[in-house]
Design a protein around this motif. Structure first.
Motif, mmCIF file in Angstrom:
data_model
loop_
_atom_site.group_PDB
_atom_site.id
_atom_site.type_symbol
_atom_site.label_atom_id
_atom_site.label_comp_id
_atom_site.label_asym_id
_atom_site.label_seq_id
_atom_site.Cartn_x
_atom_site.Cartn_y
_atom_site.Cartn_z
ATOM 1 N N ILE D 91 0.855 -1.187 0.000
ATOM 2 C CA ILE D 91 0.000 0.000 0.000
ATOM 3 C C ILE D 91 0.894 1.240 0.000
ATOM 4 O O ILE D 91 1.696 1.437 0.912
ATOM 5 C CB ILE D 91 -0.905 0.036 1.253
ATOM 6 C CG1 ILE D 91 -1.688 -1.265 1.409
ATOM 7 C CG2 ILE D 91 -1.837 1.252 1.206
ATOM 8 C CD1 ILE D 91 -2.692 -1.542 0.338
ATOM 9 N N ILE D 92 0.755 2.049 -1.042
ATOM 10 C CA ILE D 92 1.508 3.307 -1.155
ATOM 11 C C ILE D 92 0.485 4.427 -1.011
ATOM 12 O O ILE D 92 -0.428 4.537 -1.824
ATOM 13 C CB ILE D 92 2.222 3.390 -2.519
ATOM 14 C CG1 ILE D 92 3.157 2.187 -2.710
ATOM 15 C CG2 ILE D 92 2.952 4.707 -2.659
ATOM 16 C CD1 ILE D 92 3.678 2.029 -4.147
ATOM 17 N N SER D 93 0.629 5.237 0.022
ATOM 18 C CA SER D 93 -0.411 6.227 0.288
ATOM 19 C C SER D 93 0.162 7.586 0.608
ATOM 20 O O SER D 93 1.362 7.749 0.825
ATOM 21 C CB SER D 93 -1.278 5.780 1.467
ATOM 22 O OG SER D 93 -2.081 4.708 1.089
ATOM 23 N N GLY D 94 -0.753 8.528 0.691
ATOM 24 C CA GLY D 94 -0.390 9.904 1.007
ATOM 25 C C GLY D 94 -1.272 10.831 0.197
ATOM 26 O O GLY D 94 -2.133 10.384 -0.574
ATOM 27 N N SER D 118 5.324 3.244 2.787
ATOM 28 C CA SER D 118 5.592 3.989 1.552
ATOM 29 C C SER D 118 4.689 5.218 1.459
ATOM 30 O O SER D 118 3.469 5.101 1.474
ATOM 31 C CB SER D 118 5.353 3.096 0.334
ATOM 32 O OG SER D 118 6.303 2.061 0.317
ATOM 33 N N LEU D 119 5.323 6.356 1.332
ATOM 34 C CA LEU D 119 4.617 7.637 1.313
ATOM 35 C C LEU D 119 4.669 8.242 -0.083
ATOM 36 O O LEU D 119 5.731 8.383 -0.668
ATOM 37 C CB LEU D 119 5.296 8.601 2.294
ATOM 38 C CG LEU D 119 4.758 10.031 2.348
ATOM 39 C CD1 LEU D 119 3.348 10.062 2.937
ATOM 40 C CD2 LEU D 119 5.702 10.910 3.184
ATOM 41 N N ARG D 120 3.499 8.607 -0.598
ATOM 42 C CA ARG D 120 3.463 9.275 -1.887
ATOM 43 C C ARG D 120 3.000 10.715 -1.690
ATOM 44 O O ARG D 120 2.278 11.033 -0.727
ATOM 45 C CB ARG D 120 2.513 8.583 -2.855
ATOM 46 C CG ARG D 120 1.084 8.496 -2.376
ATOM 47 C CD ARG D 120 0.109 8.658 -3.534
ATOM 48 N NE ARG D 120 0.130 10.030 -3.980
ATOM 49 C CZ ARG D 120 -0.082 10.433 -5.221
ATOM 50 N NH1 ARG D 120 -0.338 9.568 -6.145
ATOM 51 N NH2 ARG D 120 -0.054 11.717 -5.529
ATOM 52 N N GLY D 121 3.386 11.581 -2.607
ATOM 53 C CA GLY D 121 2.959 12.974 -2.563
ATOM 54 C C GLY D 121 3.547 13.672 -3.765
ATOM 55 O O GLY D 121 4.714 13.494 -4.094
ATOM 56 N N GLY D 122 2.741 14.470 -4.445
ATOM 57 C CA GLY D 122 3.206 15.138 -5.654
ATOM 58 C C GLY D 122 3.793 16.497 -5.359
ATOM 59 O O GLY D 122 3.263 17.248 -4.534
ATOM 60 N N CYS D 123 4.891 16.817 -6.001
ATOM 61 C CA CYS D 123 5.547 18.124 -5.822
ATOM 62 C C CYS D 123 5.523 18.928 -7.118
ATOM 63 O O CYS D 123 5.453 20.149 -7.104
ATOM 64 C CB CYS D 123 6.985 17.922 -5.369
ATOM 65 S SG CYS D 123 7.072 17.029 -3.793
ATOM 66 N N TYR D 124 5.609 18.241 -8.237
ATOM 67 C CA TYR D 124 5.485 18.870 -9.559
ATOM 68 C C TYR D 124 4.201 18.334 -10.162
ATOM 69 O O TYR D 124 4.149 17.201 -10.628
ATOM 70 C CB TYR D 124 6.686 18.534 -10.428
ATOM 71 C CG TYR D 124 7.978 19.137 -9.942
ATOM 72 C CD1 TYR D 124 8.345 20.433 -10.311
ATOM 73 C CD2 TYR D 124 8.823 18.427 -9.098
ATOM 74 C CE1 TYR D 124 9.532 21.001 -9.857
ATOM 75 C CE2 TYR D 124 10.003 18.982 -8.636
ATOM 76 C CZ TYR D 124 10.353 20.271 -9.023
ATOM 77 O OH TYR D 124 11.526 20.829 -8.562
ATOM 78 N N LYS D 125 3.152 19.130 -10.106
ATOM 79 C CA LYS D 125 1.837 18.625 -10.507
ATOM 80 C C LYS D 125 1.598 18.890 -11.988
ATOM 81 O O LYS D 125 1.697 20.031 -12.437
ATOM 82 C CB LYS D 125 0.728 19.316 -9.701
ATOM 83 C CG LYS D 125 0.869 19.157 -8.193
ATOM 84 C CD LYS D 125 0.888 17.700 -7.760
ATOM 85 C CE LYS D 125 -0.372 16.960 -8.117
ATOM 86 N NZ LYS D 125 -0.250 15.513 -7.800
ATOM 87 N N VAL D 155 9.914 6.941 -0.268
ATOM 88 C CA VAL D 155 9.245 8.101 -0.848
ATOM 89 C C VAL D 155 8.986 7.883 -2.345
ATOM 90 O O VAL D 155 9.904 7.563 -3.093
ATOM 91 C CB VAL D 155 10.097 9.373 -0.633
ATOM 92 C CG1 VAL D 155 9.657 10.491 -1.563
ATOM 93 C CG2 VAL D 155 10.002 9.817 0.824
ATOM 94 N N VAL D 156 7.719 8.035 -2.713
ATOM 95 C CA VAL D 156 7.296 7.876 -4.109
ATOM 96 C C VAL D 156 6.796 9.230 -4.599
ATOM 97 O O VAL D 156 5.851 9.785 -4.032
ATOM 98 C CB VAL D 156 6.141 6.845 -4.221
ATOM 99 C CG1 VAL D 156 5.720 6.657 -5.676
ATOM 100 C CG2 VAL D 156 6.531 5.521 -3.577
ATOM 101 N N THR D 157 7.428 9.767 -5.644
ATOM 102 C CA THR D 157 6.947 11.061 -6.142
ATOM 103 C C THR D 157 7.183 11.172 -7.643
ATOM 104 O O THR D 157 7.989 10.459 -8.221
ATOM 105 C CB THR D 157 7.556 12.242 -5.349
ATOM 106 O OG1 THR D 157 6.789 13.427 -5.612
ATOM 107 C CG2 THR D 157 9.012 12.468 -5.736
ATOM 108 N N GLU D 158 6.476 12.092 -8.239
ATOM 109 C CA GLU D 158 6.268 12.115 -9.684
ATOM 110 C C GLU D 158 7.136 13.148 -10.405
ATOM 111 O O GLU D 158 7.264 14.283 -9.953
ATOM 112 C CB GLU D 158 4.792 12.472 -9.910
ATOM 113 C CG GLU D 158 4.385 12.672 -11.339
ATOM 114 C CD GLU D 158 2.885 12.892 -11.458
ATOM 115 O OE1 GLU D 158 2.207 13.037 -10.407
ATOM 116 O OE2 GLU D 158 2.391 12.924 -12.594
ATOM 117 N N ALA D 159 7.666 12.725 -11.550
ATOM 118 C CA ALA D 159 8.330 13.660 -12.459
ATOM 119 C C ALA D 159 7.305 14.173 -13.456
ATOM 120 O O ALA D 159 6.640 13.387 -14.121
ATOM 121 C CB ALA D 159 9.463 12.973 -13.203
#
Lengths: 332, 332, 332, 332
Positions: D91-94, D118-125, D155-159
């Motif tokens: 489970i990857i959440s945030g 596992s923590l997800r969160g977007g920084c570049y939307k 940490v899971v985050t998006e390009a």
């Protein structure tokens, strides 16, 4: 909301007000313009004294809205202007990919012989497989630049991703933002900082509103030279490559002030339908057409099935001027 | 597989052979024709001696295939023939629904004044809600028949389901099979048993191949007078009502021998785009157009937003003949 | 708008009021109910004195709306009730088509051996090609009726079009309205006049709202025994036959009061994915499942690739009860 | 074609052969591997002597094909391994976006309290409008890094685009390639050069094959740590935000060897359906889930309607372990 500030407001003041109100700031026709999100429905208190005129919008299509500017914007493609009252339908042609100097020169000669002025050709190909031909890259851009010098052409070529957007801006006259790159803010924000013309293709899974909002990134970032290009959307129908959305084009013409270019080649995916669709697009009344043509489509390194050969292309050109005239346009 | 039997084979023999080989049997141009599924790739042993000519196909588009008949079939719409070498693009117009005698007479007068001959109007409306206006039913059919007598029109009207198909066949000149009824074998099989012209609309979720196969039900059942009608498919785009699939029309023209009619009104869903799309369809080169027009669209009981008013319609008519001429067609 | 009339109003009075106000009239739980279009937002003047309670709606999903009845309706499938507080997830299985007595008896025996009670099998197949197997028709219906008598099964079978709806109503326990027939008002109106359970499949190009409105035809026509069935929609993805819309199922559960059945077999189109999808559907919490199973899928006359064989089916059945228990349901 | 070279071949030799044969070269499990386009169906003459084993493919899904590696690949997400025989569903959440230190710490505390890693969160939307909240950028990345240090999270985050891919690679443990960036070769090629785990989301207009080919860019470029994520496709249905394609997930599991993660939050677009869909995904048997949760969804700066609040999230977590156990998985 769009606000036109009073003539007494300087660019520096406008920039400061923009920061205070989290608005975009552009200068258009010597007017200081602020743009907030469309959620703002009344002139904010602190801006009231500086505002000359304002517009509210139901959504984030603002600078592009026909309710903001009722006339279609004039945009230059090299020496040709489209939009406004020009009545110009410009033909932009060339191969899918630049493959060699010989191939691109043959294409250029074809255009020249037919009085056309705009040459397209892909150098960074957004292929869906790493194992396909990926384009000639910078070498291709240099070949296009060479054709520009030799033939006086306007060069239209595509940015695949943000890593080479500076090269594209440097070498192209018109920067094409491809269907797969349409949401790429690295590209869109770079395009906003140049004054070169930007042709944005609609993503094949992209709604009309999202498509126009991609143009808002460029417009609100300071570049007014934007063209929209419909090139077919992805639907359940697989008999053709994509589905050219002419209903959507009517929607764009009705709701936005941006010139619209159509790309029947990519929509159809098969050469047999390109001529008919091109004629349909011309009769619709559009500002330009992208048509793929290749000296020998069978050996093309990409999109072999949809490129016209030179004879088919010349045959097509002969048929479209009368249609254009019927709807008050001229082919250029 | 299609088999043309030898001239020596009688209709009775052909019928018997058809039963033995689980084939369809039709008589076309005085030729006994058998049609099996496309899975049959060689003339069956028992048919060899009787067969003059045969065609194999990659799928179940057989009688409709251009590989079977290279010329587009000629089909009559009242006194007008489309397809073949006629070069006719017929305009079929009228309101979405027959609402009253006054309304349909006004529509009829409009067509008459503009030299048109084909009147459309729905009597059994395939509404998606039981709480919407469902059409005038048989009373509406009688009003259409009255207009035919008064004005000499060809009447085009829609069968909603199989319960009233006999009424439609009795009163209509052209039986319209609507987009929602396109798979209805109760309708298709009834249409196969008449010789009246059948206009089959593509379902909005229907692939081109399935669409053409609906026509095969009618053709293989014995009625060769079939028109295909593209009227917009359902896609992710909701800014317009549907998406008119002109790529699909090019596909139909390339792969099938059936005349193709287009319905820009239903595709667009908004009057503002109908004129432009109609012009695009004409330039594509098509055999007919269905255009909705209403004396007062604002009060229409169905499809209010997409129907042209009389002035808009007459304005449109003036613009399309030159386009048709450019592509070798004439508007009738 | 839905109006519950006062207990003092008789059925005759209610029927008269319905005619006067162009409303539908049904009797539900001994209450006289009128239903107008959802455009009516206030109790009409002439109905005020007779009305006990009323509900307004944003659209024509009215009798089916959860805002009208907060509990899921109870609907019978033979001896089993689904919906309400039953917590039942019923398995409805059998071959795509009834092909022979031997085949359908083998299927029946399989269900019996696994404690299942509902047998499905198509007799009138809505094939898209006239050259495919079209089903056994009435002979097939009689075989299903025979299985009912021998095994005590509930028989679920499909009406293809309105020409044989009376036969289906006579022989079936649950009338299936297929995806291609979902807009067929000949079928829907006939289903409204019986009290047999009706299972309506969503058209593959049909929006959720249109789908529910098809159920409104049956509900407003007087039959409350309606099940909705999601069976996959048509999207751009062709790797699988259709796309099972579980988001849509959550929407249906949230917005409507009708039990929901799922058909993973038709959605997937390939046997390899049916077991996984079935488990997913069970975990979602649904009222029933349609699963195609065939004694020998390879020789099936329709949908050969998607039917499970008997071993696969029994293997699947073993895995779903624990999942159902986890979400408060039991498999029946 | 994939070729495993003989153990005697050195990396230098392999690299040279790759150049000569226009093939990709990777080293996997100490084996020198060459990959040509799938058009190559026989081992090229010059490679024959060096080749130990080879595989041919019907299309450009090669390294990802189950026909190449029959077991699902093991991929690490921080300290957790998914795929292979692990039976792990992570489970990857945030929150959708990192909005402030307070907000992300609350989210982190929630995960910690529930034993998640596992923590997800977007920084570049990747917003479709320039006027929406665009994310905190590098400041957000630093907050995520801070949470990693405090809580030991992955940490899971998006390009969003290639301009900041280096920052993402530096700060993230798992690099998320978003649905709109999925074709971005600037991102994909950068991901190929790191060994960090890459989670590629399917574009909402992207076919399954194109989706897998995006993974091939990373795999063939030298990074084997790839996860596929289905997050809903765009269809004609607009009652929900997207349509979660579980048929497609079964296709991916059947045809590819890559672990699959699902994102029900983005697919549904409404919090009410997320729990049900999550349970369905778990029952399908998947390697991970992305679930959006926010301390106060109503004030979220993006995707407000679809994020669960903390109570809903904890309630959901309680229900999924039994389902996972039923299908042989455990929630981690």
């Amino acid at each position: 909301m769009i606000l036109h500030l009073k003539q007494s407001v300087t660019a520096e003041q406008a920039a400061k007000l923009a920061v205070e109100h989290k608005a975009f700031h552009v200068i258009s026709n010597n007017t200081q313009v602020l743009i907030t999100g469309s959620g703002v429905k009344e002139v904010p208190a602190g801006l009231d004294a500086f505002t000359d005129q304002s517009w509210v919008f139901p959504n984030d299509m603002q600078l592009s809205a026909r309710s903001y500017r009722s006339e279609t914007r004039e945009v230059r493609i090299g020496n040709v202007t489209v939009g406004g009252n020009t009545g110009n339908t410009i033909i932009i042609s060339g191969p899918c990919s630049v493959e060699s100097e010989e191939q691109i020169r043959e294409s250029a000669a074809l255009l020249k012989a037919n009085g056309l002025t705009s040459l397209r050709g892909g150098c960074y190909k957004p292929r869906t497989s790493p194992y396909s031909f990926q384009g000639m890259g910078l070498d291709g851009l240099k070949l296009l630049a060479k054709m520009r010098e030799e033939f006086g052409f306007t060069v239209v070529t595509e940015a695949r991703d943000a890593t080479h957007i500076d090269e594209i801006i440097e070498h192209a006259d018109v920067i094409q933002v491809g269907a797969k790159a349409m949401y790429d803010q690295g590209i869109l924000r770079a395009c906003a900082k140049t004054q070169k013309t930007v042709l944005i293709k609609r993503g094949f899974g992209t709604t009309l509103q999202e498509f126009v909002q991609a143009a808002e990134f460029v417009l609100a970032g300071g570049n007014e030279n934007v063209l929209l290009c419909e090139r077919g959307i992805r639907t359940f129908e697989t008999g053709t490559r994509f589905t050219l959305d002419l209903c959507g084009v009517e929607w764009l013409k009705h709701h936005t002030n941006l010139p619209v270019v159509l790309d029947p080649s990519h929509a159809m995916g098969y050469a047999y339908g390109v001529a008919g669709l091109t004629r349909a697009c011309v009769a619709l009344g559009v500002d330009g057409l992208l048509i793929e043509v290749h000296p020998n489509p069978k050996v093309a390194k990409s999109d072999a099935s949809q490129q016209l050969n030179h004879a088919e292309f010349e045959q097509l050109l002969k048929t479209i001027q009368p249609i254009a005239s019927s709807v008050g346009y001229q082919i250029v």
